[in-house]
Enzyme design. Structure first.
Site, PDB file in Angstrom:
ATOM      1  CG  HIS A 115      36.641  38.905  40.561  1.00 26.77           C
ATOM      2  ND1 HIS A 115      37.214  39.645  41.566  1.00 26.77           N
ATOM      3  CD2 HIS A 115      37.067  39.461  39.412  1.00 26.77           C
ATOM      4  CE1 HIS A 115      37.952  40.610  41.039  1.00 26.77           C
ATOM      5  NE2 HIS A 115      37.856  40.525  39.727  1.00 26.77           N
ATOM      6  CD  GLU A 171      34.300  36.656  44.154  1.00 26.39           C
ATOM      7  OE1 GLU A 171      33.780  37.793  44.111  1.00 26.39           O
ATOM      8  OE2 GLU A 171      35.481  36.436  43.842  1.00 26.39           O
ATOM      9  CG  ASP A 207      39.688  35.297  42.293  1.00 25.45           C
ATOM     10  OD1 ASP A 207      39.948  35.013  41.100  1.00 25.45           O
ATOM     11  OD2 ASP A 207      38.942  36.232  42.618  1.00 25.45           O
ATOM     12  CG  ASP A 257      28.399  48.771  40.602  1.00 22.74           C
ATOM     13  OD1 ASP A 257      27.907  48.755  39.451  1.00 22.74           O
ATOM     14  OD2 ASP A 257      28.596  49.816  41.249  1.00 22.74           O
ATOM     15  CG  ASP A 307      38.889  35.237  46.933  1.00 26.14           C
ATOM     16  OD1 ASP A 307      39.305  36.331  47.361  1.00 26.14           O
ATOM     17  OD2 ASP A 307      38.082  35.151  45.990  1.00 26.14           O
ATOM     18  CG  HIS A 315      29.706  37.832  42.226  1.00 22.81           C
ATOM     19  ND1 HIS A 315      28.440  37.488  41.857  1.00 22.81           N
ATOM     20  CD2 HIS A 315      29.575  38.755  43.227  1.00 22.81           C
ATOM     21  CE1 HIS A 315      27.555  38.155  42.586  1.00 22.81           C
ATOM     22  NE2 HIS A 315      28.212  38.942  43.414  1.00 22.81           N
TER      23      HIS A 315
END
Length: 242
Positions: free
Chosen positions: A152, A9, A157, A52, A7, A57
């Site tokens: 997140h 970010e 994740d 946003d 994963d 995160h």
């Protein structure tokens, strides 16, 4: 089989417009067992995150300012991923970002370095058509504890995805027999005298309502895991037995 649950970010949603990776999480699984040999990297993207994205995160420009740039961790990352199957939720997003970073360094594309890529979003859509299949939705549906997921995070994740994947695919493994269950003939077998069971009055033990309900729930779980009607349905009578 070596699998890496992967994963990222990012500073935003558009790799082709200059958004960059800021965090990578990798969780290793070998033969369906988590090894604890994970990789977690923060990366200086050399730019600010969109407002946003920052709300998702929480990784600020100040926090990331002293972290290594992607060029400084690329060898470590590719060495860790080499030859593995990557398991990613919504794979095109993460792969697109990694490929954009690799392109800047003339290092090819991610699929040059790994064995294959499996997208759990596509798996979930096949198993649960018409339903929400975000990672959070799957955690709720499959009873995976995601209460720590306030923001997140790539490693968290990836860990949640590993748990979700095991539950998505558990039906196949639960029905496998080991080598000791082989009933084929061979040396060392002993003849067993036949017994006439008609001489015995065998009791019939019927399931309680609670046991019947638990059995029905198990069949529903097997249906979901198998992506269709499980074979146990064949043995259910069309009408209740009196």
């Amino acid at each position: 089989m070596r699998q890496i649950f992967f994963d990222t970010e990012t500073t935003g949603l558009e790799a082709d417009k200059g958004d960059r990776i800021i965090e990578i999480g990798c969780v290793e699984m070998i033969n369906r067992q988590l090894t604890g040999n994970n990789l977690h990297l923060y990366i200086n993207p050399e730019r600010a995150s969109h407002e946003d994205a920052l709300k998702v995160h929480g990784l600020t420009e100040a926090f990331l300012s002293d972290k290594p740039k992607f060029a400084e961790i690329v060898d470590q990352l590719l060495a860790f991923l080499a030859g593995a199957e990557l398991v990613i939720h919504n794979a095109p997003f993460d792969i697109g970002f990694v490929n954009a970073e690799l392109k800047r360094l003339n290092r090819g594309v991610l699929t040059d370095h790994v064995a294959s890529v499996r997208d759990t979003l596509l798996m979930a859509r096949d198993l649960f058509p018409g339903k929400a299949n975000s990672l959070d939705a799957l955690c709720r549906r499959l009873e995976v504890d995601n209460t720590k997921r306030v923001l997140h995070g790539a490693l968290l994740d990836a860990e949640l995805l590993a748990d979700v994947y095991i539950r998505l695919t558990r039906g196949q493994d639960a029905l496998l027999m080991d080598d000791h269950g082989d009933s084929s003939g061979g040396e060392g077998q002993h003849a067993v005298e036949a017994v006439d069971l008609s001489r015995f009055a065998l009791p019939v033990v019927r399931a309680s309502d609670a046991e019947a309900a638990a059995h029905a729930k198990l069949l529903v779980d097997l249906d979901k895991a198998a992506g269709g009607s499980c074979k146990w349905r064949v043995f259910q009578p069309a009408e209740p037995v009196a």
